[in-house]
Scaffold this motif. Structure first.
Motif, PDB file in Angstrom:
ATOM      1  N   GLY A  35      43.529  32.346  32.279  1.00 48.80           N
ATOM      2  CA  GLY A  35      43.182  30.986  32.659  1.00 48.80           C
ATOM      3  C   GLY A  35      41.696  30.766  32.831  1.00 48.80           C
ATOM      4  N   LEU A  36      41.025  31.721  33.434  1.00 47.61           N
ATOM      5  CA  LEU A  36      39.599  31.548  33.749  1.00 47.61           C
ATOM      6  C   LEU A  36      38.729  31.632  32.503  1.00 47.61           C
ATOM      7  CD1 LEU A  36      37.640  31.111  36.104  1.00 47.61           C
ATOM      8  CD2 LEU A  36      37.486  33.591  36.352  1.00 47.61           C
ATOM      9  N   LEU A 106      46.874  24.345  39.329  1.00 47.66           N
ATOM     10  CA  LEU A 106      48.051  24.920  39.978  1.00 47.66           C
ATOM     11  C   LEU A 106      48.012  26.440  39.940  1.00 47.66           C
ATOM     12  CD1 LEU A 106      50.704  24.281  41.390  1.00 47.66           C
ATOM     13  CD2 LEU A 106      51.803  24.166  39.138  1.00 47.66           C
ATOM     14  N   LEU A 107      47.558  27.006  38.817  1.00 50.06           N
ATOM     15  CA  LEU A 107      47.433  28.457  38.722  1.00 50.06           C
ATOM     16  C   LEU A 107      46.393  28.970  39.703  1.00 50.06           C
ATOM     17  CD1 LEU A 107      47.914  31.224  37.451  1.00 50.06           C
ATOM     18  CD2 LEU A 107      46.322  30.600  35.608  1.00 50.06           C
ATOM     19  N   GLY A 108      45.255  28.271  39.796  1.00 52.73           N
ATOM     20  CA  GLY A 108      44.220  28.677  40.748  1.00 52.73           C
ATOM     21  C   GLY A 108      44.736  28.678  42.178  1.00 52.73           C
ATOM     22  N   ILE A 109      45.467  27.622  42.542  1.00 47.09           N
ATOM     23  CA  ILE A 109      46.030  27.533  43.892  1.00 47.09           C
ATOM     24  C   ILE A 109      47.056  28.635  44.116  1.00 47.09           C
ATOM     25  CG2 ILE A 109      47.428  26.098  45.433  1.00 47.09           C
ATOM     26  CD1 ILE A 109      46.104  23.651  44.139  1.00 47.09           C
ATOM     27  N   THR A 110      47.861  28.912  43.088  1.00 49.76           N
ATOM     28  CA  THR A 110      48.863  29.979  43.187  1.00 49.76           C
ATOM     29  C   THR A 110      48.205  31.332  43.427  1.00 49.76           C
ATOM     30  OG1 THR A 110      50.373  28.785  41.701  1.00 49.76           O
ATOM     31  CG2 THR A 110      50.732  31.157  41.969  1.00 49.76           C
ATOM     32  N   ILE A 111      47.113  31.611  42.713  1.00 50.71           N
ATOM     33  CA  ILE A 111      46.397  32.884  42.879  1.00 50.71           C
ATOM     34  C   ILE A 111      45.805  32.983  44.276  1.00 50.71           C
ATOM     35  CG2 ILE A 111      44.382  34.200  42.105  1.00 50.71           C
ATOM     36  CD1 ILE A 111      44.975  33.127  39.280  1.00 50.71           C
ATOM     37  N   LEU A 238      38.309  34.960  44.677  1.00 53.55           N
ATOM     38  CA  LEU A 238      37.140  34.238  44.159  1.00 53.55           C
ATOM     39  C   LEU A 238      37.432  33.652  42.772  1.00 53.55           C
ATOM     40  CD1 LEU A 238      34.301  36.719  45.194  1.00 53.55           C
ATOM     41  CD2 LEU A 238      34.872  34.528  46.265  1.00 53.55           C
ATOM     42  N   SER A 239      38.170  34.400  41.958  1.00 50.56           N
ATOM     43  CA  SER A 239      38.519  33.899  40.639  1.00 50.56           C
ATOM     44  C   SER A 239      39.460  32.703  40.715  1.00 50.56           C
ATOM     45  CB  SER A 239      39.178  35.013  39.812  1.00 50.56           C
ATOM     46  OG  SER A 239      38.315  36.110  39.627  1.00 50.56           O
ATOM     47  N   GLY A 240      40.400  32.756  41.683  1.00 50.23           N
ATOM     48  CA  GLY A 240      41.299  31.625  41.889  1.00 50.23           C
ATOM     49  C   GLY A 240      40.550  30.368  42.291  1.00 50.23           C
TER      50      GLY A 240
END
Length: 249
Positions: A35-36, A106-111, A238-240
């Motif tokens: 994702g990133l 949503l993926l960032g929040i999940t991470i 930090l990546s999230g």
């Protein structure tokens, strides 16, 4: 295409190495990297995580380990988990086609959520959790598993609170991971959502993950696994955050 595949394979290797040493984070690392850095679509990355995690769990259950699984609670867990996996797979397909930025957010929040849960050290409960607790956690894990093949953090947090032997916890978690990934792949297959790139990346990713796991087991680092785990969690956190900010900009 080849450059993207090579970079994604490198993420597979890093995730497999940390997973082999600490017992967690393969799915989170692969999904975060995809994702990133836009290494692959999130649908392709999630499928590869499912396929490779299922192989890893099967190896862990081999040799009679599966006999220690807490079957009663596992059934209650999957009564809630199974339909939520299907909903999560649908949401991933919908967002992937219509709202990529929302999907990345949503993926960032999940991470971020998964890292915070993993950083908290659960205390043992005096009594085993009731079946309805497994039902609730099954629903939460199912959504994460269907969306991003990252169902581990919620159920891991619950299992490590149980006053039972660590061998039972490990066997039950491995079974959860195996069945969850299998269900996700079956649901995608029934829905006709499995594509050639998903299969291809999973196939070429398998030897990278398998060989890295063997090397990590044979030549473990001199650093404590707990130190590596905390470093990985902080970097993932930090990546999230970065992924969430990227989605909002």
């Amino acid at each position: 295409m080849h450059d993207i595949s090579i970079l994604l394979l490198f993420v597979f290797i890093v995730g497999s190495y940390i997973q082999s040493i600490t017992g967690f984070a393969f799915g989170l690392i692969v999904m975060c990297g995809a994702g990133l850095f836009s290494l692959a679509s999130l649908e392709v990355a999630a499928f590869s995580v499912s396929a490779l995690s299922m192989v890893n769990a099967a190896i862990g259950l081999y040799g009679g380990v599966w006999k220690q699984v807490n079957v009663k609670n596992l059934i209650m867990y999957f009564i809630a988990c199974t339909p939520m996996i299907a909903i999560g797979v649908y949401l991933l397909s919908y967002f992937g086609n219509n709202a990529l930025h929302w999907l990345q957010l949503l993926l960032g929040i999940t991470i971020i959520f998964a890292c915070l849960m993993s950083l908290m050290k659960p205390k043992k409960d005096a009594e085993p959790s009731r079946p309805w607790v497994y039902f609730i956690f099954g629903g939460i894990s199912g959504i994460f598993g269907g969306l991003f093949a990252t169902s581990g953090p919620p159920i891991s947090y619950l299992m490590y609170r149980q006053p039972i032997a660590l061998s039972v916890i490990r066997a039950t978690l491995l079974s959860v991971f195996f069945i969850s990934c299998l269900l996700r792949i079956v649901i995608m297959g029934v829905g006709g959502q499995i594509t050639l790139p998903m299969i291809w990346i999973s196939v070429i990713g398998f030897p990278c993950v398998f060989i890295t796991a063997l090397l990590a087991k044979r030549y473990p680092p001199n650093i404590s696994p707990q130190v590596i785990k905390r470093i990985a969690l902080v970097l993932l956190l930090l990546s999230g955050v970065s992924l969430s900010v990227k989605a909002l900009l």
